[in-house]
Scaffold this motif. Structure first.
Motif, PDB file in Angstrom:
ATOM      1  N   ILE A 289      35.614  27.589  20.189  1.00  0.00           N
ATOM      2  CA  ILE A 289      34.752  26.502  20.835  1.00  0.00           C
ATOM      3  C   ILE A 289      33.119  26.989  21.215  1.00  0.00           C
ATOM      4  O   ILE A 289      32.990  28.037  21.682  1.00  0.00           O
ATOM      5  CB  ILE A 289      35.236  26.086  22.226  1.00  0.00           C
ATOM      6  CG1 ILE A 289      34.590  24.877  22.553  1.00  0.00           C
ATOM      7  CG2 ILE A 289      35.379  27.022  23.237  1.00  0.00           C
ATOM      8  CD1 ILE A 289      35.216  23.982  23.908  1.00  0.00           C
ATOM      9  N   ASP A 290      32.341  26.303  20.626  1.00  0.00           N
ATOM     10  CA  ASP A 290      30.981  26.532  20.859  1.00  0.00           C
ATOM     11  C   ASP A 290      30.505  26.160  22.129  1.00  0.00           C
ATOM     12  O   ASP A 290      31.104  25.264  23.023  1.00  0.00           O
ATOM     13  CB  ASP A 290      30.120  26.165  19.829  1.00  0.00           C
ATOM     14  CG  ASP A 290      29.986  24.411  19.733  1.00  0.00           C
ATOM     15  OD1 ASP A 290      29.085  23.853  20.245  1.00  0.00           O
ATOM     16  OD2 ASP A 290      31.054  23.909  19.160  1.00  0.00           O
ATOM     17  N   GLY A 291      29.399  26.596  22.709  1.00  0.00           N
ATOM     18  CA  GLY A 291      28.704  26.484  23.871  1.00  0.00           C
ATOM     19  C   GLY A 291      28.577  25.133  24.086  1.00  0.00           C
ATOM     20  O   GLY A 291      28.653  24.489  25.335  1.00  0.00           O
ATOM     21  N   ASP A 292      27.884  24.472  23.256  1.00  0.00           N
ATOM     22  CA  ASP A 292      27.469  22.923  23.426  1.00  0.00           C
ATOM     23  C   ASP A 292      28.713  22.071  23.368  1.00  0.00           C
ATOM     24  O   ASP A 292      28.545  21.275  24.437  1.00  0.00           O
ATOM     25  CB  ASP A 292      26.650  22.426  22.074  1.00  0.00           C
ATOM     26  CG  ASP A 292      25.924  21.270  22.275  1.00  0.00           C
ATOM     27  OD1 ASP A 292      25.074  21.194  23.267  1.00  0.00           O
ATOM     28  OD2 ASP A 292      26.237  20.235  21.640  1.00  0.00           O
ATOM     29  N   THR A 293      29.628  22.321  22.768  1.00  0.00           N
ATOM     30  CA  THR A 293      30.808  21.470  22.931  1.00  0.00           C
ATOM     31  C   THR A 293      31.487  21.624  24.300  1.00  0.00           C
ATOM     32  O   THR A 293      31.735  20.821  24.994  1.00  0.00           O
ATOM     33  CB  THR A 293      31.823  21.622  21.780  1.00  0.00           C
ATOM     34  OG1 THR A 293      31.370  21.473  20.528  1.00  0.00           O
ATOM     35  CG2 THR A 293      33.120  20.995  22.041  1.00  0.00           C
ATOM     36  N   LEU A 294      31.540  22.997  24.629  1.00  0.00           N
ATOM     37  CA  LEU A 294      31.983  23.178  26.075  1.00  0.00           C
ATOM     38  C   LEU A 294      31.541  22.756  27.098  1.00  0.00           C
ATOM     39  O   LEU A 294      31.852  21.847  28.223  1.00  0.00           O
ATOM     40  CB  LEU A 294      32.255  24.812  26.205  1.00  0.00           C
ATOM     41  CG  LEU A 294      32.777  24.938  27.354  1.00  0.00           C
ATOM     42  CD1 LEU A 294      34.371  24.911  27.692  1.00  0.00           C
ATOM     43  CD2 LEU A 294      32.958  26.735  27.739  1.00  0.00           C
ATOM     44  N   ARG A 295      29.942  22.764  27.006  1.00  0.00           N
ATOM     45  CA  ARG A 295      29.208  22.149  28.057  1.00  0.00           C
ATOM     46  C   ARG A 295      29.168  20.816  28.174  1.00  0.00           C
ATOM     47  O   ARG A 295      29.361  20.015  29.158  1.00  0.00           O
ATOM     48  CB  ARG A 295      27.679  22.457  27.800  1.00  0.00           C
ATOM     49  CG  ARG A 295      26.778  22.118  28.803  1.00  0.00           C
ATOM     50  CD  ARG A 295      25.057  22.655  28.477  1.00  0.00           C
ATOM     51  NE  ARG A 295      24.224  21.981  29.397  1.00  0.00           N
ATOM     52  CZ  ARG A 295      23.892  20.959  29.204  1.00  0.00           C
ATOM     53  NH1 ARG A 295      23.956  20.253  28.208  1.00  0.00           N
ATOM     54  NH2 ARG A 295      22.871  20.303  30.267  1.00  0.00           N
ATOM     55  N   ARG A 296      29.329  20.029  26.987  1.00  0.00           N
ATOM     56  CA  ARG A 296      29.310  18.690  26.978  1.00  0.00           C
ATOM     57  C   ARG A 296      30.755  18.160  27.524  1.00  0.00           C
ATOM     58  O   ARG A 296      30.594  16.890  28.531  1.00  0.00           O
ATOM     59  CB  ARG A 296      29.103  18.112  25.778  1.00  0.00           C
ATOM     60  CG  ARG A 296      27.699  18.065  25.225  1.00  0.00           C
ATOM     61  CD  ARG A 296      27.483  17.656  23.749  1.00  0.00           C
ATOM     62  NE  ARG A 296      26.073  17.784  23.412  1.00  0.00           N
ATOM     63  CZ  ARG A 296      24.957  16.709  23.809  1.00  0.00           C
ATOM     64  NH1 ARG A 296      25.338  15.693  24.398  1.00  0.00           N
ATOM     65  NH2 ARG A 296      23.915  17.024  23.369  1.00  0.00           N
ATOM     66  N   ALA A 297      31.801  18.592  27.309  1.00  0.00           N
ATOM     67  CA  ALA A 297      33.176  18.327  27.764  1.00  0.00           C
ATOM     68  C   ALA A 297      33.046  18.752  29.246  1.00  0.00           C
ATOM     69  O   ALA A 297      33.594  17.646  30.148  1.00  0.00           O
ATOM     70  CB  ALA A 297      33.980  19.117  26.930  1.00  0.00           C
ATOM     71  N   ALA A 298      32.594  19.743  29.745  1.00  0.00           N
ATOM     72  CA  ALA A 298      32.604  20.074  31.276  1.00  0.00           C
ATOM     73  C   ALA A 298      31.844  19.100  32.002  1.00  0.00           C
ATOM     74  O   ALA A 298      32.175  18.681  33.120  1.00  0.00           O
ATOM     75  CB  ALA A 298      32.036  21.416  31.323  1.00  0.00           C
ATOM     76  N   ILE A 299      30.674  18.556  31.556  1.00  0.00           N
ATOM     77  CA  ILE A 299      30.021  17.639  32.110  1.00  0.00           C
ATOM     78  C   ILE A 299      30.592  16.275  32.186  1.00  0.00           C
ATOM     79  O   ILE A 299      30.609  15.665  33.189  1.00  0.00           O
ATOM     80  CB  ILE A 299      28.388  17.485  31.358  1.00  0.00           C
ATOM     81  CG1 ILE A 299      27.557  18.530  31.611  1.00  0.00           C
ATOM     82  CG2 ILE A 299      27.690  16.124  31.932  1.00  0.00           C
ATOM     83  CD1 ILE A 299      26.351  18.665  30.707  1.00  0.00           C
ATOM     84  N   GLU A 300      31.287  15.927  31.132  1.00  0.00           N
ATOM     85  CA  GLU A 300      32.023  14.679  31.089  1.00  0.00           C
ATOM     86  C   GLU A 300      33.050  14.738  32.201  1.00  0.00           C
ATOM     87  O   GLU A 300      33.408  13.880  32.946  1.00  0.00           O
ATOM     88  CB  GLU A 300      32.617  14.374  29.772  1.00  0.00           C
ATOM     89  CG  GLU A 300      33.452  13.135  29.658  1.00  0.00           C
ATOM     90  CD  GLU A 300      34.084  13.114  28.305  1.00  0.00           C
ATOM     91  OE1 GLU A 300      35.090  12.189  27.949  1.00  0.00           O
ATOM     92  OE2 GLU A 300      33.693  13.744  27.555  1.00  0.00           O
TER      93      GLU A 300
END
Length: 327
Positions: A289-300
């Motif tokens: 998992i890349d950082g951007d995908t993880l960050r967006r999912a974590a924010i959601e």
């Protein structure tokens, strides 16, 4: 013959295939060789593990018991192996994303958000999301650094900054989240909208003695600033036990702002936010998992839990400066 891990894999493969010949093909063995192995394993176990028939094999009652244990052992063994080892071994594997996080509602919500994202992604519907909840943020970072997790949500308290782990990237999720206090629903202060820390000077406290985040240290410092020394009379490493003590009115405790109320407990903010934490995500560039995908999912995920506690929803609405930015 002593039973080894490879023998457990044989049993599971035979059970999943439902046929010795099919299992032999999967394992790269001849049917007579696999049949011989099965007989030797059954001799060691002291009882038949499969019922043979012209149409295939079925586990016996004892076989089902052994298979349940075997699957558990194999799953635990897989967790012990770094993912890079599995990638380089050439073993076929389903795409699995392994995320972790500190206790609280964020990890389950993050897993759900990732599952939805992967289900909606082209060719990614078969992705599994596994999770691991761990009290220690530094332990979570080390699990990411050793390829046992692909990403995690971690916490940090000022003055107790986390040590960097080689190969682990970090990014801010929420710069400031206040720590609240949990009280029994019949507590004299339970109907307050917010509680001044000095009003808890005569209370007993319960803390987790194993946490390494610095939260307990911040409690002591904040209480001293408020003019008293906290009376820490209870210790618990298990959340349900701590909740029972608080609900019974024997003590109070610090609580995450996103904690659920109910079952005899209310969760209230402390006046002036004397104790706060910072939430981050961390991941490995070697992970799936890349950082951007993880960050967006974590924010959601985080935005999905801000209204779990009405008191925090009110605080959150009043502090737009700490809201995460998807851009």
């Amino acid at each position: 013959m002593e039973l080894e891990v490879r023998h457990l894999r044989v049993l599971v493969t035979v059970a999943d295939a439902g046929s010795v010949s099919k299992a032999a093909a999967k394992l790269g063995l001849s049917q007579p060789s696999l049949s011989g192995q099965l007989k030797r394993i059954e001799r060691v176990m002291g009882s038949p593990l499969f019922e043979r028939s012209p149409t295939g094999v079925q586990p016996t009652a004892f076989g089902r018991f052994v298979l349940a244990k075997a699957r558990t052992v194999l799953a635990e063994m897989a967790e012990l192996r770094p993912d890079s080892t599995r990638r380089n071994s050439g073993e076929p594997r389903q795409r699995v994303v392994r995320i972790g996080g500190v206790p609280g509602p964020i990890v389950s919500r993050l897993a759900l958000c990732l599952r939805r994202r992967y289900a909606a992604g082209a060719g990614m519907g078969d992705t599994e999301v596994h999770s691991h909840v761990e009290q220690s943020s530094i332990s979570l970072m080390r699990l990411v650094g050793s390829d046992r997790l692909d990403g995690a949500v971690i916490e940090e308290f000022a003055g107790h900054e986390l040590t960097e782990v080689p190969g682990v990237q970090r990014s801010e999720l929420v710069p400031v989240e206040p720590v609240f206090v949990a009280l029994a629903e019949h507590h004299r202060l339970a109907d307050r909208r917010a509680i001044a820390l000095e009003e808890l000077a005569e209370e007993s406290w319960i803390v987790d003695p194993l946490t390494d985040s610095g939260e307990s240290s911040h409690l002591r410092t904040a209480c001293q600033t408020a003019g008293f020394v906290p009376q820490i009379r209870h210790h618990a490493t298990e959340a349900a036990a701590a909740r029972g003590f608080v609900a019974s009115g024997q003590c109070v405790s610090l609580a995450q702002a996103t904690s659920h109320e109910g079952l005899g407990i209310v969760v209230r903010p402390l006046v002036g936010d004397p104790i706060v934490r910072r939430l981050e995500i961390c991941w490995s560039d070697r992970g799936v998992i890349d950082g951007d995908t993880l960050r967006r999912a974590a924010i959601e995920a985080y935005l999905g839990i801000v209204d779990v506690n009405p008191s925090f929803a009110y605080w959150w609405a009043a502090h737009p400066e700490v809201h995460p930015n998807l851009d």
